[in-house]
Design a protein around this motif. Structure first.
Motif, PDB file in Angstrom:
ATOM      1  N   LEU A 134       0.853  -1.247   0.043  1.00 34.95           N
ATOM      2  CA  LEU A 134      -0.029   0.158  -0.037  1.00 34.95           C
ATOM      3  C   LEU A 134       0.728   1.301  -0.037  1.00 34.95           C
ATOM      4  N   ILE A 135       1.974   1.058   0.824  1.00 35.39           N
ATOM      5  CA  ILE A 135       2.832   2.358   0.879  1.00 35.39           C
ATOM      6  C   ILE A 135       3.448   2.609  -0.623  1.00 35.39           C
ATOM      7  N   VAL A 136       3.967   1.525  -1.079  1.00 32.56           N
ATOM      8  CA  VAL A 136       4.707   1.689  -2.561  1.00 32.56           C
ATOM      9  C   VAL A 136       3.530   2.154  -3.651  1.00 32.56           C
ATOM     10  N   ALA A 137       2.282   1.476  -3.602  1.00 29.97           N
ATOM     11  CA  ALA A 137       1.417   2.033  -4.576  1.00 29.97           C
ATOM     12  C   ALA A 137       0.938   3.485  -4.380  1.00 29.97           C
ATOM     13  N   SER A 138       0.708   3.880  -3.185  1.00 34.18           N
ATOM     14  CA  SER A 138       0.196   5.288  -2.904  1.00 34.18           C
ATOM     15  C   SER A 138       1.352   6.279  -3.297  1.00 34.18           C
ATOM     16  N   ALA A 139       2.765   5.707  -2.960  1.00 33.83           N
ATOM     17  CA  ALA A 139       3.657   6.735  -3.276  1.00 33.83           C
ATOM     18  C   ALA A 139       3.883   6.757  -4.887  1.00 33.83           C
ATOM     19  N   ARG A 140       3.770   5.719  -5.419  1.00 36.18           N
ATOM     20  CA  ARG A 140       3.874   5.795  -7.149  1.00 36.18           C
ATOM     21  C   ARG A 140       2.670   6.710  -7.715  1.00 36.18           C
ATOM     22  N   TYR A 141       1.562   6.358  -6.920  1.00 29.54           N
ATOM     23  CA  TYR A 141       0.372   6.956  -7.304  1.00 29.54           C
ATOM     24  C   TYR A 141       0.287   8.616  -7.273  1.00 29.54           C
ATOM     25  N   ALA A 142       0.858   9.103  -6.057  1.00 33.64           N
ATOM     26  CA  ALA A 142       0.945  10.328  -5.630  1.00 33.64           C
ATOM     27  C   ALA A 142       1.908  11.243  -6.725  1.00 33.64           C
ATOM     28  N   PHE A 143       3.145  10.461  -7.132  1.00 36.14           N
ATOM     29  CA  PHE A 143       3.931  11.185  -7.906  1.00 36.14           C
ATOM     30  C   PHE A 143       3.877  10.655  -9.532  1.00 36.14           C
ATOM     31  N   SER A 144       2.753  10.168 -10.131  1.00 37.78           N
ATOM     32  CA  SER A 144       2.618   9.865 -11.276  1.00 37.78           C
ATOM     33  C   SER A 144       2.172  10.994 -12.134  1.00 37.78           C
ATOM     34  N   GLU A 145       2.204  10.789 -13.466  1.00 34.70           N
ATOM     35  CA  GLU A 145       2.454  12.110 -14.314  1.00 34.70           C
ATOM     36  C   GLU A 145       0.855  12.264 -14.319  1.00 34.70           C
ATOM     37  N   ASP A 146      -0.067  11.308 -14.195  1.00 32.32           N
ATOM     38  CA  ASP A 146      -1.478  11.644 -14.379  1.00 32.32           C
ATOM     39  C   ASP A 146      -2.000  12.035 -13.180  1.00 32.32           C
ATOM     40  N   ARG A 147      -1.546  11.872 -12.011  1.00 36.37           N
ATOM     41  CA  ARG A 147      -1.723  12.371 -10.524  1.00 36.37           C
ATOM     42  C   ARG A 147      -1.344  13.921 -10.451  1.00 36.37           C
TER      43      ARG A 147
END
Length: 1481
Positions: free
Chosen positions: A638-651
């Motif tokens: 969950l930590i990994v997915a949340s961090a990737r999502y928070a800094f993703s280009e779409d986000r």
């Protein structure tokens, strides 16, 4: 909440692509696409909501009667990249089913709810949901409306459905059954049956049902979901086969009392409402039912020769009286009126259902029945028998509103495989012995009011012997019996209205205001959600119209509207049917993720990991270690997915950064919260690789690394995170350095592990900003260098010494004169060398003082000792590139031997030697082979001491140091006696008084190990130095008493109290050594010291002289000086009245005497009287009264008092000598003299108010003394004294005084106070004077009245004599004035007596009231059986408290003797009670 924001579907799917909540490795669990065709049709997907793992694995060819309603026939589509799909990857397949069910429930909600959600989301976007918002209550149960069922039940039939089914409206719902199918009974007597797709499968009953059988009040669905048993309000019972629901398969009609009385039929009486019905075990034709009149029956619906044959067995209750009229067959009045509910009413009845696992108790067909007063459990097999009965406890019968509140719920024997943590664990459990899973024990939960109980049921086999009647053979037979075990009980928040088992470990109860979930293992509340129970349907609400039930009772009968099946809660509400699911840990995480609040999702997962999460933990292992394995893996993902999502280009480019009106949104809180949330999660996992590597990389690459560093710093400062990679620490230190905040840099260095520091960066910053504490920390903890801090600080000390020299040589006006403020920070930092050395040389870290590792401590001590006590200057750092560490004040000055020890000694000798004191206590210096020892250090100090340029202060402290440590470590330090002798002389010759106490203490230490020669010289040196404590010890040993006295008298540091105590001890010892006489030399020494002693304390000196020099009081008074009259008075007062001391004189060091000293000569006694009259005239009479009889010459004392105008003392002395008449004569003469003085003062034009006041005071004192004399002589037995003449003489004298003064007063002054003009001071003084004199007469008359009962005094005769005498002696006063004075006196007396009488009456009333209250309390206690014991034993009469002493020959009663209190209230000593029993016997 940080990170909470509303996102569109694309934004949510961006994060969900990363997540998959799964426990299984294969990933073969079906995944349901939220956007698949037909997925939104709730009627086609509700079967999955109702299914569990076992149903999913069931054979698809299984009989439809057993599980057809639970087979999912839809088509799954491939998963999309949505946020929920990613999160499903984290939570796993075990939780996927709940996720699918939640999606299906959401799609079944009414359209209005969806519109409201969209509207709320729009409002949130417009407001910019980035700040903190009020959080709603935590969701516990997730509810969904069964919309299609509600349309069929609550909205009536559509025309198409009516034409197809041939029925009109089905009526209003009354009861609910839900286990495989959803069955709803109505008030028209029919039952609507729906499958799990909310499809109406059939309607049981027809249009005539309402008229023939009445409202449905109880429902039960068979185990295989093929038959429905229906109980009605009229007492009818119908059994429907769902394959032909139009006509009931069997009907059990009610009977009448007449049929029962004739024995033709058993059953429910006509008009009795069926309150409970159920199938027995797995049979379709075996039913149990109960009605509201307290009757319960077992119905066996068999057939004999194809003809219905019903066997009915009554299992509880009694029939009502036969005379009671039966209800008419017509249903105009369906329910019989009752006056009230009876204690025999059956509140609930439930048969033990079959579970998923067989259990021995299944064969007994157990049925539990609950009434307001008892619980009964009946077994129908092998023969009907009551197995258990428990009556309700008295304290459980609470208020009447709770008396008829009771519920029952069985939990059968089921396989516990569903409760195992994961699929892998379930697979491993299947490999157990016999290939079966462990199963649970049947348990009954029941409640009365708000109290919930648990009862576990099991079977116990016993072996019995049986004898065959024909053959006589005895055989052993194993017979089973039911065993009941009370598991415990607890109390809910309110009355329990409904009770259901949620799972094997949890029970859900419904109170009037909430659903509460309890864990049966801990008996604790785990969840609570508000719910209004009045919104549910009550099947008996119509009973309130005819008085059968009260409205409050009827509206709370909602147990039939709450049903539980496979973890789902079904509710029959007044406006719809809804199903609820208890949210598991994964559901709660999913709810945060669905809202886009991934920070709260991480925090919640972390709380589950550390065991701090509130609420239930369903789906998680009980073992903490297994729980951490399961949750920990999900938390990492969950930590990994949340961090990737928070800094993703779409986000980073989605709509959350811009509001609908084009304004920007500050997302700083989101990124700050992500750091703190991930930090807490990493601390819980104790894994920081992702946090410091990947997450920091995201922030650094995005250009917001400052946010990461600032959020990380609080965790570092609190000590929660101590190991931080050096590159991150370097960035954080550089950040504070760039902001010019060296204080934050120092604080940071303190709180992190030294290995995490960039040493070069830290040292440069500390040196540039003078952060020496942090610099020492870096040197010692990061590179384990303990000499470099010493070198740094020695450099500061050299700077300070150079500044001191320049300041001493330069003039204040020169440019080279430096201000103290500029050097003060350097001085403060330089002083840090001493605590650093103390900690290092004792094996501690600086400045935390935590112990160093043994090897590191040894290394540090070796390095510091070697550097400090090296004989010449050293190069540091050692090797190539080092510099010479200099100590000279001049740049090119000569370096002395032991330069660093000399510099530390010169800078502050006291601090340096105190540090060495601490180091000497360490065991490191015990080993002489290390090159440095205590002896070596002392030798170095002695070498330094030989230097001629050494200052006196430095010499003194070296002397003190050596003198203290030589006796302390004799086995390690051995010095020649000549050296010790020189040290002793050096201690004595130092003239500095500020160090005298330290030098004397050091000398005492040294003398304990060294005896000096030249004792006479040493004594003279000690005397000159003021070492009085040492001198006292020597003089005491040699009994040189005069010299010993001198040490106490000359010691300026000795408190006065201690001086006199010590003098007393010395004089006492000297007198004892000289055969009871003080030596002459001692007396002379004491006499010489009297002036100083008298200045210190007069009372103690007087006591000392009286004790040891009793003949020298005159000399002591002479030593006070010529003008010390008051001091002489204090001296004599202590001798004559030792108990009459002032508060300041209470601290008397010597033993006190209670009587006057006999050593005072007579002339000093008379002098004391004279001095007492001068300084304390008002206290002379009490002082004279305390002196022994004959101690004073009375006539001489009276003459002295009269000369000093202490007239009251003269009157007392003359009376004390036995001449009261002469005393009254003296009083008369004094009255005349004083009244004349007052009259003259009033008549004088320059009258003095002070003179008048003084004369009035003396008159008052004389009157009091004379009155006391008369009162004393009036008391029997009295001598032959004319008492009446004494009173006459006193009153006549006082009246003459009044008349004498009145003759000089104006008429305004003689009148009342109101008539005296306030603006005329002369009239006011006259009025005050005449009023004071009149009050004296009044007081005298009052005293006379108190003794007027004696026959020696006749008040009328005395008053007549006074009037006649006044008339004859006051010729210059008119008769009117005379009688006016007497009238004024008498009127005042009468007013005073009247006031006193009123006070007596008031006091009497108060006492009467108190006595009445006390007597009333006594009467009340006596009425209870208590007798007024008066604190004495009723047997022996001896008081319990403060018993009288035993008489001669009697044994005293022990104070702690035990007592006995009888039931009559009498109290006895235990021995007296035993004796009384013996005599009675």
């Amino acid at each position: 909440m940080n990170g909470t924001h509303d996102v569109d579907d694309a934004g949510r799917n961006g994060l969900s692509d990363e997540l998959h909540f799964s426990d299984s490795e294969s990933g073969d669990s079906p995944e349901v696409d939220a956007e698949a065709d037909g997925a939104g049709d709730y009627s086609t997907r509700f079967d999955e909501l109702m299914s569990d793992g076992e149903d999913e694995e069931a054979d698809p060819d299984e009989d439809d009667d057993e599980g057809g309603g639970f087979v999912y026939a839809g088509v799954d589509s491939d998963p999309t990249g949505g946020y929920r799909d990613q999160l499903r990857d984290v939570l796993g397949a075990d939780h996927e089913e709940d996720e699918v069910e939640a999606e299906e429930v959401e799609r079944s909600l009414v359209h209005e709810v969806e519109e409201n959600e969209k509207f709320a989301a729009t409002i949130a976007d417009e407001a910019g949901v980035s700040g903190t918002m009020a959080q709603p209550p935590r969701e516990v149960l997730r509810w969904s409306q069964l919309r299609l069922i509600g349309e069929n039940i609550y909205a009536g039939q559509t025309p198409k459905a009516s034409s197809l089914l041939g029925a009109q409206s089905s009526g209003s719902p009354t009861v609910l059954a839900a286990n495989g199918l959803i069955c709803v009974g109505t008030d028209t007597g029919r039952v609507l049956v729906f499958d799990c797709k909310q499809t109406l499968r059939c309607i049981c009953g027809n249009e005539s049902s309402e008229k023939s059988v009445g409202t449905v009040t109880a429902l039960a669905l068979s185990f295989d979901h093929t038959y429905i048993a229906v109980g009605h309000a009229t007492g009818h019972i119908q059994l429907y086969d769902l394959r032909s629901p139009k006509v009931p398969a069997r009907v059990v009609p009610p009977t009448t009392l007449a049929s029962v009385a004739s024995g033709r039929q058993e059953g429910h009486i006509v008009g009795s409402r069926i309150v409970s019905i159920g199938f027995v075990a797995g049979r379709h034709t075996a039913l149990v039912s109960a009605d509201d009149s307290g009757l319960a029956f077992y119905h066996s619906l068999g057939k004999v020769f194809f003809v219905d044959a019903t066997d009915i067995l009554r299992i509880l209750g009694k029939y009502p009286d036969e005379d009671a009229p039966d209800a008419p067959p017509a249903l105009g009045h369906r329910f019989r009126r009752r006056r009230g509910r009876k204690p025999t009413t059956i509140l609930s009845m439930v048969p033990l259902p079959l579970g998923t696992c067989t259990h021995p108790t299944d064969s007994y067909n157990l049925v539990a029945l609950l009434t307001p007063i008892k619980l009964v459990i009946v077994g129908l097999k092998p023969s009907p028998k009551t197995w258990y009965r428990r009556h309700r406890e008295t304290d459980e019968e609470v208020a009447s509103k709770s008396r008829f509140k009771g519920t029952l719920a069985w939990f059968p024997s089921v396989s516990l495989a569903a409760d195992l943590a994961s699929a892998s664990e379930r697979d491993s459990k299947k490999s157990q012995v016999n290939g079966t899973h462990p199963s649970s024990t049947p348990t009954l939960a029941y409640s009365w009011g708000e109290t919930l109980h648990l009862l576990r049921v099991s079977e116990d086999k016993v072996t019995q012997s049986t004898k065959d009647a024909k053959t006589g053979k005895v055989s052993k037979v194993e017979v089973g019996r039911i065993v009941f075990e009370e598991m415990g009980s607890w109390t809910a928040s309110d009355d329990i209205l409904a009770l259901q088992w949620l799972n094997v470990n949890q029970i859900i109860v419904l109170t009037p205001t909430a659903f509460e979930i309890y864990d049966v293992r801990t008996f604790k509340l785990v969840e609570r959600e508000h719910f209004d129970a009045w919104t549910l349907v009550s099947p008996v609400l119509s009973h309130t119209t005819n008085g059968s039930l009260t409205y409050s009772d009827a509206v709370s009968e909602v147990a039939h509207s709450v049903r539980m099946y496979k973890g789902k809660i079904f509710l029959l509400g007044q406006h719809g049917v809804q199903v609820g699911t208890l949210l598991t840990w994964a559901d709660r995480i999913l709810s945060f993720v669905a809202e886009g609040d991934f920070l709260s999702a991480i925090d919640l997962t972390r709380s589950y990991y550390v065991g701090e999460a509130p609420g239930n933990r369903n789906g998680l292992p009980d073992d903490p270690e297994k729980l951490k394995v399961v949750v920990g893996q999900k938390l990492r993902e969950l930590i990994v997915a949340s961090a990737r999502y928070a800094f993703s280009e779409d986000r980073m480019m989605d709509g959350t950064h811009v509001t609908p009106d084009g304004r920007g949104v500050d997302r700083t809180d989101l990124f700050e919260g992500l750091v703190s949330t991930c930090a807490r999660a990493s601390m819980a996992l104790d894994e920081f690789e992702f946090f410091f590597e990947d997450l920091f990389g995201y922030y650094d690459n995005t250009g917001i690394a400052t946010i990461f560093l600032r959020q990380l710093e609080p965790f570092m400062l609190s000590g929660e995170i101590r190991h931080v990679p050096p590159w991150i620490t370097q960035r954080l230190v550089a950040l504070h350095d760039a902001e010019n905040r060296p204080d934050l840099v120092e604080r940071l260095i303190w709180h992190i592990d030294p290995d995490c520091l960039d040493v070069n960066q830290a040292i440069m910053l500390c040196q540039r900003h003078n952060l020496y504490d942090a610099l020492i920390y870096v040197y010692t903890r990061a590179i384990r260098d303990y000499v470099s801090p010493v070198v740094e600080l020695l450099g500061l000390i050299r700077r300070v010494q150079q500044w001191r020299r320049q300041r001493a040589e330069a003039s204040p006006t020169s440019s080279s004169f430096m201000d103290e403020q500029s050097i003060e920070p350097v001085v403060l930092n330089a002083y840090k060398i001493y605590p650093f050395m103390a900690d290092t040389l004792t094996g501690l870290t600086y400045p935390s003082e935590e112990p160093l590792p043994e090897d590191e401590a040894l290394e540090a001590k070796n390095a510091v000792y070697k550097f400090l006590f090296y004989g010449r200057s050293s190069v540091w750092p050692e090797g190539e590139g080092g510099k010479l560490v200099l100590t000279s004040d001049e740049e090119n000055g000569v370096e002395p031997t032991y330069p660093y020890a000399r510099l530390l000694l010169r800078f502050d000798p006291e601090a340096f030697l105190h540090t060495l004191d601490l180091a000497f206590e360490d065991a490191y210096l015990n080993d002489d082979t290390r090159g440095v020892s205590r002896f070596v250090i002392v030798k170095i100090l002695l070498d330094i001491l030989a230097s001629p340029e050494l200052a006196q202060e430095e010499r003194t402290f070296i002397h003190i140091f050596v003198a203290r440590n030589v006796p302390k470590y004799p086995q390690f330090i051995q010095i020649q006696p000549t050296v010790l002798h020189n040290i002793l002389i050096g201690l004595a010759e130092d003239p500095d008084t500020s160090t005298r106490e330290d030098r004397q203490l050091a000398a005492e230490f040294l003398l304990s190990a060294y005896t000096p020669h030249e004792s006479h010289r040493i004594l003279q040196l000690f005397k000159h130095a003021g070492f009085y404590r040492i001198l006292r010890s020597l003089y005491t040993q040699e009994k040189q008493w005069p010299e010993l006295l001198g040490t106490y008298l000359e010691d300026p540091d000795l408190p006065p109290h201690d001086v006199f105590t010590s003098l007393h001890d010395v004089l006492k010892a000297a007198r004892r050594a000289n055969k009871g006489k003080v030596p002459a030399a001692v007396s002379e020494k004491l006499l010489e010291s009297l002036p100083d002693l008298l200045v210190s304390d007069i009372s103690n000196t007087a006591a000392l002289v009286d004790e040891y020099l009793p003949d020298d009081h005159e000399a002591a008074l002479h030593a006070l000086g010529p003008n010390a009259e008051h001091e002489r008075f204090l001296y004599l007062r202590y001798l004559l009245h030792p108990d009459r001391r002032k508060a300041a004189e209470d601290d008397i060091a010597l033993p006190r005497k209670s009587v006057a000293s006999p050593n005072v000569p007579p002339w000093l006694r008379q002098a004391y009287v004279s001095l007492h009259c001068r300084f304390e005239p008002s206290d002379i009479i009490p002082a004279l009264r305390e002196l022994p009889h004959g101690y004073l010459d009375g006539q001489e004392a009276a003459r002295t008092c009269e000369e000093n105008e202490v007239f009251d003392a003269v009157v007392w002395l003359v009376n004390h000598e036995g001449d009261p008449q002469n005393a009254l004569s003296k009083a008369e003469s004094f009255d005349k003299r004083l009244s004349t003085r007052i009259a003259d003062a009033l008549a004088s034009p320059d009258e003095s108010a002070a003179a008048i006041s003084d004369s009035l005071g003396k008159l008052q004192a004389v009157a009091e003394a004379a009155t006391a004399t008369c009162v004393e002589r009036s008391q029997p037995p009295s001598a032959e004294v004319p008492v009446e003449d004494l009173w006459f003489q006193l009153l006549s004298s006082q009246i003459d005084c009044v008349q004498r003064v009145a003759s000089c007063c104006s008429l305004e002054a003689l009148g009342p106070s109101e008539g005296a003009p306030s603006d005329d001071p002369r009239v006011q003084r006259e009025h005050n004077a005449i009023s004071a004199l009149r009050s004296l007469v009044h007081k005298t008359f009052t005293a006379l009245m108190s003794v007027s009962s004696t026959r020696a005094v006749s008040f009328p005769r005395l008053f007549k004599r006074l009037v006649g005498s006044a008339s004859a002696s006051t010729a210059h006063v008119s008769k009117g004035t005379l009688y006016t004075e007497f009238r004024t006196i008498l009127t005042g007396m009468l007013e005073s007596f009247r006031s006193e009488g009123d006070m007596l009456v008031i006091t009497k009333h108060l006492v009467d009231r108190d006595v009445f209250d006390t007597v009333a309390e006594l009467v009340a206690e006596r009425g209870k059986g208590w007798a007024p014991a008066r604190g004495a034993c009723s047997g022996c009469g001896v008081s319990f408290v403060g018993s009288k002493k035993a008489g001669e020959g009697e044994a005293a009663e022990p104070e702690n003797e035990k007592i006995v209190v009888s039931r009559t209230g009498a109290i006895y000593h235990i021995m007296a009670h035993v004796r009384g029993l013996y005599l009675y016997a």
